[in-house]
Design a protein around this motif. Structure first.
Motif, PDB file in Angstrom:
ATOM      1  N   LEU A  87      18.250  -2.131 -44.931  1.00 11.59           N
ATOM      2  CA  LEU A  87      17.913  -0.706 -44.948  1.00 11.59           C
ATOM      3  C   LEU A  87      16.488  -0.504 -45.450  1.00 11.59           C
ATOM      4  O   LEU A  87      15.726   0.292 -44.900  1.00 11.59           O
ATOM      5  N   GLN A  88      16.166  -1.200 -46.520  1.00  8.78           N
ATOM      6  CA  GLN A  88      14.827  -1.076 -47.095  1.00  8.78           C
ATOM      7  C   GLN A  88      13.755  -1.467 -46.078  1.00  8.78           C
ATOM      8  O   GLN A  88      12.750  -0.760 -45.910  1.00  8.78           O
ATOM      9  N   ARG A  96      11.431   8.259 -39.421  1.00  9.53           N
ATOM     10  CA  ARG A  96      12.243   9.181 -40.198  1.00  9.53           C
ATOM     11  C   ARG A  96      13.540   8.485 -40.595  1.00  9.53           C
ATOM     12  O   ARG A  96      14.115   7.719 -39.827  1.00  9.53           O
ATOM     13  N   VAL A  97      13.999   8.755 -41.806  1.00  7.36           N
ATOM     14  CA  VAL A  97      15.263   8.210 -42.304  1.00  7.36           C
ATOM     15  C   VAL A  97      16.150   9.382 -42.701  1.00  7.36           C
ATOM     16  O   VAL A  97      15.682  10.335 -43.327  1.00  7.36           O
ATOM     17  N   ALA A  98      17.425   9.329 -42.335  1.00  4.23           N
ATOM     18  CA  ALA A  98      18.354  10.402 -42.674  1.00  4.23           C
ATOM     19  C   ALA A  98      19.665   9.799 -43.163  1.00  4.23           C
ATOM     20  O   ALA A  98      20.051   8.699 -42.759  1.00  4.23           O
ATOM     21  N   LEU A 106      23.119   4.999 -50.858  1.00  4.30           N
ATOM     22  CA  LEU A 106      22.669   3.746 -50.256  1.00  4.30           C
ATOM     23  C   LEU A 106      21.150   3.772 -50.064  1.00  4.30           C
ATOM     24  O   LEU A 106      20.472   2.771 -50.302  1.00  4.30           O
ATOM     25  N   LEU A 107      20.612   4.918 -49.657  1.00  8.07           N
ATOM     26  CA  LEU A 107      19.160   5.048 -49.551  1.00  8.07           C
ATOM     27  C   LEU A 107      18.513   4.873 -50.920  1.00  8.07           C
ATOM     28  O   LEU A 107      17.461   4.226 -51.044  1.00  8.07           O
ATOM     29  N   ALA A 108      19.132   5.449 -51.947  1.00  6.61           N
ATOM     30  CA  ALA A 108      18.580   5.327 -53.295  1.00  6.61           C
ATOM     31  C   ALA A 108      18.595   3.875 -53.762  1.00  6.61           C
ATOM     32  O   ALA A 108      17.632   3.386 -54.365  1.00  6.61           O
TER      33      ALA A 108
END
Length: 323
Positions: A87-88, A96-98, A106-108
């Motif tokens: 992901l990173q 763009r990431v959503a 998970l983004l965090a």
């Protein structure tokens, strides 16, 4: 056609994937691919298998949008470190990431929300705030856009987010047409506070403050002035305000107001009492004060809240009995 990749995994919430994908597919403006860790099908949170088009590691170069759906809060199956590392990497290459629901966590974890504003499912907002202090959590938002990163609230909020993406990419007319066809709001009225009861307030380790929070919840209509609350915790008014901001993320007045609104919500949804009576019972004063407070805290009126969430008085239509 914009290239959009949905990063799926075992335990992913089915509606977090299906809702946005249905909207995006219906717009006709996206090439949608599902990517799993190894390129194999995954098992969703409800057991329904979900196919994958490729492995996350096979994504090379840049993509337009990376969409990260969530897991069931609070303890659903989460993907491991290998997924987060990908992901990173992919997120850094995407325009763009959503995320949908707990996909924000998970983004965090992948470091993609550092220094940004974000939201997630109301039941996970406290966890997002406590685990990732570099993220500014907006617990009432249905979705938040901060630069190239967009996060949305729980489950069906992914539909709201997808419509916003369609509007951004292809204009309001197409987004409106898709919303009408799907029979959903183009812009949902109110925030997600209308769905939660103390869900966005983190637990506190301060014993005096914990007792005070319980007392406010038990009797919202009592005298909860700043002076009275400070006396109960045996601290100064200034120190109590600091405690609330640090432990709860709200001022004392904001917390009392929110608890009173939530108590009124319960009565609106479960009783036939009038608005004026409910306002008095919950410490909100008059019906007009309650209306203004509802609009400020929830973004909807008490009447709209009652209509939206109260159990329907109309039974399902059944065939007439024959004799």
């Amino acid at each position: 056609m914009k290239d959009l990749v949905v990063a799926v995994y075992d335990g992913v919430v089915l509606l977090d994937v299906a809702g946005p994908v249905q909207i995006l597919h219906g717009s006709g403006g996206y090439r949608i691919r599902h990517a799993s860790l190894d390129g194999r099908p995954v098992r969703t949170d409800v057991g329904v298998p979900l196919g994958a088009d490729l492995a996350l590691g096979e994504l090379s170069g840049s993509i337009d949008t990376l969409l990260v759906p969530g897991y069931a809060p609070p303890d659903g199956d989460r993907p491991g470190e290998a997924y987060l590392n990908l992901l990173q990497d992919i997120g850094a290459r995407a325009r763009r990431v959503a995320s949908v629901c707990t996909g924000a966590l998970l983004l965090a974890e992948a470091g993609l929300l550092d220094g940004r504003r974000a939201t997630t499912h109301w039941a996970a907002c406290a966890e997002l705030r406590s685990r990732f202090p570099r993220v500014t959590v907006e617990p009432d938002a249905i979705f938040v856009r901060d630069g190239p990163v967009a996060t949305s609230a729980g489950v069906s909020a992914g539909i709201d987010l997808a419509l916003a993406l369609v509007e951004e990419d292809h204009g309001p007319d197409l987004a409106r047409a898709v919303a009408k066809y799907m029979v959903v709001f183009l812009q949902r009225p109110g925030g997600q506070s209308q769905f939660s009861v103390r869900g966005t307030v983190p637990a506190t380790r301060h014993p005096g403050l914990r007792r005070l929070l319980d007392a406010i919840t038990a009797d919202p209509a009592a005298e909860h002035t700043l002076a009275a609350m400070a006396a109960q915790v045996v601290v100064s008014e200034r120190h109590l305000t600091r405690l609330f901001r640090r432990e709860v993320g709200l001022t004392p007045g904001q917390y009392v107001e929110r608890i009173r609104v939530e108590a009124a919500q319960v009565l609106l949804e479960t009783t036939a009492d009038g608005v004026a009576s409910i306002a008095r019972r919950c410490g909100l004063g008059s019906d007009e004060t309650m209306r203004r407070t509802f609009l400020k805290v929830l973004g909807i009126t008490p009447t709209a809240c009652r209509q939206r969430f109260r159990t329907s008085s109309h039974p399902f239509i059944t065939p007439k009995e024959t004799t």
